[in-house]
Write a protein that holds these residues in place. Structure first.
Motif, mmCIF file in Angstrom:
data_model
loop_
_atom_site.group_PDB
_atom_site.id
_atom_site.type_symbol
_atom_site.label_atom_id
_atom_site.label_comp_id
_atom_site.label_asym_id
_atom_site.label_seq_id
_atom_site.Cartn_x
_atom_site.Cartn_y
_atom_site.Cartn_z
ATOM 1 N N VAL A 1 -7.041 -5.590 -25.353
ATOM 2 C CA VAL A 1 -5.756 -6.092 -24.875
ATOM 3 C C VAL A 1 -5.917 -7.511 -24.361
ATOM 4 N N ALA A 2 -7.005 -7.784 -23.671
ATOM 5 C CA ALA A 2 -7.244 -9.132 -23.156
ATOM 6 C C ALA A 2 -7.332 -10.140 -24.297
ATOM 7 N N VAL A 3 -7.991 -9.767 -25.391
ATOM 8 C CA VAL A 3 -8.083 -10.664 -26.542
ATOM 9 C C VAL A 3 -6.719 -10.811 -27.197
ATOM 10 N N ALA A 4 -6.030 -9.703 -27.381
ATOM 11 C CA ALA A 4 -4.729 -9.727 -28.052
ATOM 12 C C ALA A 4 -3.706 -10.546 -27.282
ATOM 13 N N THR A 5 -3.815 -10.564 -25.976
ATOM 14 C CA THR A 5 -2.859 -11.319 -25.166
ATOM 15 C C THR A 5 -3.387 -12.699 -24.803
ATOM 16 N N THR A 6 -4.474 -13.092 -25.449
ATOM 17 C CA THR A 6 -5.135 -14.386 -25.249
ATOM 18 C C THR A 6 -5.615 -14.605 -23.823
ATOM 19 N N SER A 7 -5.731 -13.557 -23.054
ATOM 20 C CA SER A 7 -6.369 -13.660 -21.749
ATOM 21 C C SER A 7 -7.848 -13.873 -21.995
ATOM 22 N N ARG A 8 -8.434 -14.853 -21.393
ATOM 23 C CA ARG A 8 -9.843 -15.152 -21.641
ATOM 24 C C ARG A 8 -10.706 -14.798 -20.444
ATOM 25 N N ARG A 9 -10.510 -13.621 -19.904
ATOM 26 C CA ARG A 9 -11.372 -13.120 -18.842
ATOM 27 C C ARG A 9 -12.588 -12.493 -19.498
ATOM 28 N N TYR A 10 -13.767 -12.918 -19.088
ATOM 29 C CA TYR A 10 -14.982 -12.423 -19.701
ATOM 30 C C TYR A 10 -15.600 -11.295 -18.889
ATOM 31 N N PHE A 11 -16.360 -10.433 -19.595
ATOM 32 C CA PHE A 11 -16.954 -9.243 -19.012
ATOM 33 C C PHE A 11 -18.462 -9.258 -19.245
ATOM 34 N N ASP A 12 -19.145 -8.241 -18.739
ATOM 35 C CA ASP A 12 -20.591 -8.157 -18.891
ATOM 36 C C ASP A 12 -21.021 -7.703 -20.282
ATOM 37 N N ARG A 13 -20.127 -7.044 -21.037
ATOM 38 C CA ARG A 13 -20.467 -6.604 -22.381
ATOM 39 C C ARG A 13 -19.191 -6.407 -23.188
ATOM 40 N N GLY A 14 -19.360 -6.151 -24.471
ATOM 41 C CA GLY A 14 -18.207 -5.901 -25.326
ATOM 42 C C GLY A 14 -17.706 -7.164 -25.992
ATOM 43 N N ILE A 15 -16.483 -7.114 -26.497
ATOM 44 C CA ILE A 15 -15.975 -8.244 -27.286
ATOM 45 C C ILE A 15 -15.699 -9.485 -26.456
ATOM 46 N N LEU A 16 -15.590 -9.349 -25.154
ATOM 47 C CA LEU A 16 -15.443 -10.518 -24.284
ATOM 48 C C LEU A 16 -16.689 -10.717 -23.424
ATOM 49 N N ASP A 17 -17.837 -10.451 -24.016
ATOM 50 C CA ASP A 17 -19.119 -10.632 -23.346
ATOM 51 C C ASP A 17 -19.294 -12.114 -22.993
ATOM 52 N N ARG A 18 -19.822 -12.372 -21.821
ATOM 53 C CA ARG A 18 -20.030 -13.756 -21.370
ATOM 54 C C ARG A 18 -20.922 -14.567 -22.308
ATOM 55 N N THR A 19 -21.757 -13.889 -23.103
ATOM 56 C CA THR A 19 -22.682 -14.608 -23.978
ATOM 57 C C THR A 19 -22.054 -15.039 -25.298
ATOM 58 N N HIS A 20 -20.862 -14.529 -25.625
ATOM 59 C CA HIS A 20 -20.216 -14.966 -26.866
ATOM 60 C C HIS A 20 -19.791 -16.421 -26.738
ATOM 61 N N VAL A 21 -19.962 -17.133 -27.815
ATOM 62 C CA VAL A 21 -19.653 -18.554 -27.790
ATOM 63 C C VAL A 21 -18.212 -18.826 -28.189
ATOM 64 N N ARG A 22 -17.729 -18.151 -29.210
ATOM 65 C CA ARG A 22 -16.405 -18.454 -29.729
ATOM 66 C C ARG A 22 -15.818 -17.241 -30.436
ATOM 67 N N PHE A 23 -14.507 -17.094 -30.342
ATOM 68 C CA PHE A 23 -13.808 -16.011 -31.017
ATOM 69 C C PHE A 23 -12.964 -16.590 -32.137
ATOM 70 N N PHE A 24 -12.784 -15.799 -33.183
ATOM 71 C CA PHE A 24 -12.012 -16.232 -34.335
ATOM 72 C C PHE A 24 -10.982 -15.177 -34.695
ATOM 73 N N THR A 25 -9.838 -15.654 -35.110
ATOM 74 C CA THR A 25 -8.912 -14.758 -35.794
ATOM 75 C C THR A 25 -9.329 -14.798 -37.257
#
Length: 109
Positions: free
Chosen positions: A11-35
């Protein structure tokens, strides 16, 4: 409640919220997201053409408590993987792309 975390991240990705987490698709170590579209643009700008694209399923084993792991979960994961491949834009967890050098006229090297 860890099993609820992954849908929250989606939901955070779908709503363009860019809050990062410790793991998963919004892991702090990810550099960039793509549609799908922005990935296509990036590859085209790099002179690459997509040869194959597939979607992966939600990593259910990371979402549900370990006490639920077993044959039923394995079967559910198999179904999830098949649905992700069949409806990648709706149910895919991530896209995996095989690309190669290409030319504007459609030829590949």
């Amino acid at each position: 409640m860890e099993y609820l975390a992954e849908p929250v991240r989606h939901v955070a990705v779908a709503t363009t919220s860019r809050r990062y987490f410790d793991r998963g698709i919004l892991d702090r170590t990810h550099v960039r997201f793509f549609t799908e579209r922005s990935l296509q643009r990036l590859l085209a700008a790099a002179g690459l053409v997509v040869v194959r694209r597939t979607a992966t399923a939600v990593p259910i084993y990371h979402v549900v408590p370990p006490r639920w792991h077993g044959r039923a979960l394995a079967a559910m994961h198999d179904v999830s993987a098949a649905l992700s491949r069949g409806l990648p834009r709706l149910l895919g967890y991530q896209f995996v792309v095989l690309a190669e050098c290409g030319h504007r006229d459609g030829r590949t090297e």
